[in-house]
Design an enzyme around this catalytic site. Structure first.
Site, PDB file in Angstrom:
ATOM      1  N   ASP A 260       0.914  -1.185   0.025  1.00 46.08           N
ATOM      2  CA  ASP A 260       0.081  -0.020   0.078  1.00 46.08           C
ATOM      3  C   ASP A 260       1.038   1.066   0.063  1.00 46.08           C
ATOM      4  O   ASP A 260       1.554   1.448   1.153  1.00 46.08           O
ATOM      5  CB  ASP A 260      -1.063  -0.023   1.119  1.00 46.08           C
ATOM      6  CG  ASP A 260      -1.920   1.152   1.160  1.00 46.08           C
ATOM      7  OD1 ASP A 260      -1.625   2.170   0.522  1.00 46.08           O
ATOM      8  OD2 ASP A 260      -2.837   1.162   2.090  1.00 46.08           O
ATOM      9  N   ASN A 287       2.167   5.442 -10.548  1.00 46.34           N
ATOM     10  CA  ASN A 287       0.826   5.715 -11.328  1.00 46.34           C
ATOM     11  C   ASN A 287      -0.490   5.493 -10.317  1.00 46.34           C
ATOM     12  O   ASN A 287      -1.604   5.690 -10.782  1.00 46.34           O
ATOM     13  CB  ASN A 287       0.977   4.473 -12.514  1.00 46.34           C
ATOM     14  CG  ASN A 287      -0.471   4.010 -12.795  1.00 46.34           C
ATOM     15  OD1 ASN A 287      -0.730   4.785 -13.639  1.00 46.34           O
ATOM     16  ND2 ASN A 287      -0.993   2.847 -12.423  1.00 46.34           N
ATOM     17  N   TYR A 352      -9.627  15.356  -6.464  1.00 46.03           N
ATOM     18  CA  TYR A 352      -8.891  14.697  -7.308  1.00 46.03           C
ATOM     19  C   TYR A 352      -7.940  15.907  -8.037  1.00 46.03           C
ATOM     20  O   TYR A 352      -6.763  15.569  -8.229  1.00 46.03           O
ATOM     21  CB  TYR A 352      -9.503  14.032  -8.310  1.00 46.03           C
ATOM     22  CG  TYR A 352      -8.805  13.391  -9.349  1.00 46.03           C
ATOM     23  CD1 TYR A 352      -7.916  12.141  -9.029  1.00 46.03           C
ATOM     24  CD2 TYR A 352      -8.780  13.829 -10.903  1.00 46.03           C
ATOM     25  CE1 TYR A 352      -7.606  11.376  -9.983  1.00 46.03           C
ATOM     26  CE2 TYR A 352      -8.032  13.230 -11.702  1.00 46.03           C
ATOM     27  CZ  TYR A 352      -7.600  12.048 -11.315  1.00 46.03           C
ATOM     28  OH  TYR A 352      -6.760  11.104 -12.249  1.00 46.03           O
TER      29      TYR A 352
END
Length: 446
Positions: A260, A287, A352
């Protein structure tokens, strides 16, 4: 998800119907296929500076058919316009008008590339005006081209000449099918660092790459492209994606690491794994990312904090340990996934967009700190890419998003992966602190 509309308007008889109705008519893009020519036809080189011959020499070394002038009705695959010695706007007309006179002879999937210098290096107003004029002309031209053709630019730092190795690497990327969904963009070569300007079938041979969020989608495609280019792969994702992660890693003969990225020990585990298996780490691709979309009025702390933690804070923490570690190569490359949402914003994505804009800020600041070293950090900012996530967008919204770019279609995960591979290569070592948009010149931001 397949673009059904693109298929329909390229099949008879609907192609004629779409043309008669004035509907968007996107065409399949020219993407990289092993063994196919770099360019679908002769390369026209325009310019009058001494640097023009240096560029022509690079292209001739690649056994391309290089022309300084075209015969009437002769089709060509690409044009490279050399403007490295611009000092006055009056100098623009020669090369651009000559290019304009032959644009109808550009083949489908063709490329137009300008090579000039950034405005920041100019001291005289006339020079600054001329240099920035290239920006407007190139971006406008990119919106005029049809048949899947693209137009992009290379900007040379004041101490960089057209024969620098980084110029060759950028030329190869932009001329090839690897840049299919890169349009109306500029790549700045800030230094002469990098390998020689020669084409290599495996530009990442001998290098070890970590890709986070590698179990599916864009991450899995990045793994495959980096492996194709010769890299040893360490595929990283959360334990819950372990089965898919193993399949991706096994598919390229790499190793899977269940981590993680938000965990405090994530960087240490990644570095130890790379050092143990391969001796060191050369390429870090950030990514991993999540979305938790809500209008800000409906946003809760869990949604906000989780997106920032995965998309931005994990990269900051991992990069700090990476750059302080002797297990990260002295010529290492870091490539971070940003987004056009971080450039222009997007409704319902304040969290985001904040995280992706933060990635851009981090890349620029880190690049400044790396100045003078052989390490580099850059970002790739995808636009609308055909993934499982975009397939969940409502039909009408998805169709509009596809047609808003100059190429009138969404990109594919491989388009993002090709940009990552370019920025991770030794040839792009002179590219540092850049944000390369892979968006088909989507009509958002600059």
């Amino acid at each position: 998800m397949a673009d059904t509309y693109l298929k329909l308007v390229n099949a008879q008889p609907l192609d004629r119907v779409a043309k008669a109705a004035g509907l968007p008519r996107p065409v399949p893009l020219r993407r990289y296929v092993s063994g196919e020519p770099l360019v679908p036809g002769p390369v026209l080189v325009l310019g009058s500076s001494p640097g023009t011959q240096a560029v022509a020499s690079i292209l001739l070394e690649w056994n391309l058919d290089v022309r300084r002038h075209l015969r009437p009705k002769e089709k060509f695959g690409a044009a490279v316009v050399i403007l490295d010695e611009l000092r006055d706007p009056a100098q623009l007309s020669g090369a651009f008008l000559e290019l304009g006179s032959v644009l109808r002879q550009l083949r489908p999937g063709g490329r137009v590339i300008t090579i000039s210098r950034p405005t920041a290096g100019a001291t005289a107003p006339q020079t600054a005006a001329a240099r920035h004029a290239v920006d407007g002309a190139l971006r406008s031209l990119a919106k005029e081209l049809r048949g899947g053709a693209t137009a992009n630019g290379i900007l040379l730092g004041d101490d960089v000449q057209t024969d620098a190795s980084g110029v060759g690497a950028a030329l190869e990327f932009l001329l090839s099918g690897k840049s299919a969904y890169v349009d109306g963009q500029f790549i700045t070569i800030g230094t002469s660092a990098g390998t020689q300007a020669r084409r290599r079938s495996a530009p990442l041979a001998g290098r070890t790459a970590v890709v986070t969020g590698a179990a599916r989608g864009i991450g899995a495609e990045i793994v495959r492209v980096l492996h194709r280019d010769g890299a040893h792969i360490i595929a990283v994702d959360v334990p819950a994606a372990g089965e898919q992660l193993a399949a991706v890693a096994n598919g390229v003969g790499g190793t899977a690491l269940q981590v993680d990225v938000t965990a405090p020990d994530a960087a240490g585990r990644i570095l130890r794994h790379a050092a143990t298996r391969y001796g060191s780490l050369d390429i870090m691709v950030h990514n991993a990312g999540i979305t938790r979309d809500r209008l800000l009025a409906n946003m809760d702390p869990a949604r906000w904090n989780s997106v920032l933690a995965v998309n931005l804070e994990s990269q900051l923490r991992i990069n700090e340990e990476l750059l302080a570690s002797g297990d990260f190569s002295s010529a290492g490359s870091i490539v971070c996934l940003a987004s056009t949402s971080g450039i222009a914003g997007n409704r319902g994505q304040t969290n985001y967009a904040a995280s992706k804009a933060g990635v851009i800020g981090m890349v620029r600041a880190t690049a400044d700190a790396l100045g003078g070293s052989a390490r580099s950090i850059n970002a790739v900012a995808p636009g609308f890419i055909e993934t499982d996530m975009t397939a969940k967008i409502p039909f009408a919204t998805r169709e509009v998003a596809r047609r808003l770019s100059s190429l009138q279609q969404g990109g594919l995960p491989v388009d993002v992966a090709e940009a990552v591979a370019f920025l991770a290569s030794a040839g792009s070592a002179g590219v540092n602190g850049q944000v390369l948009r892979v968006c088909g010149q989507n009509l958002v931001g600059a």
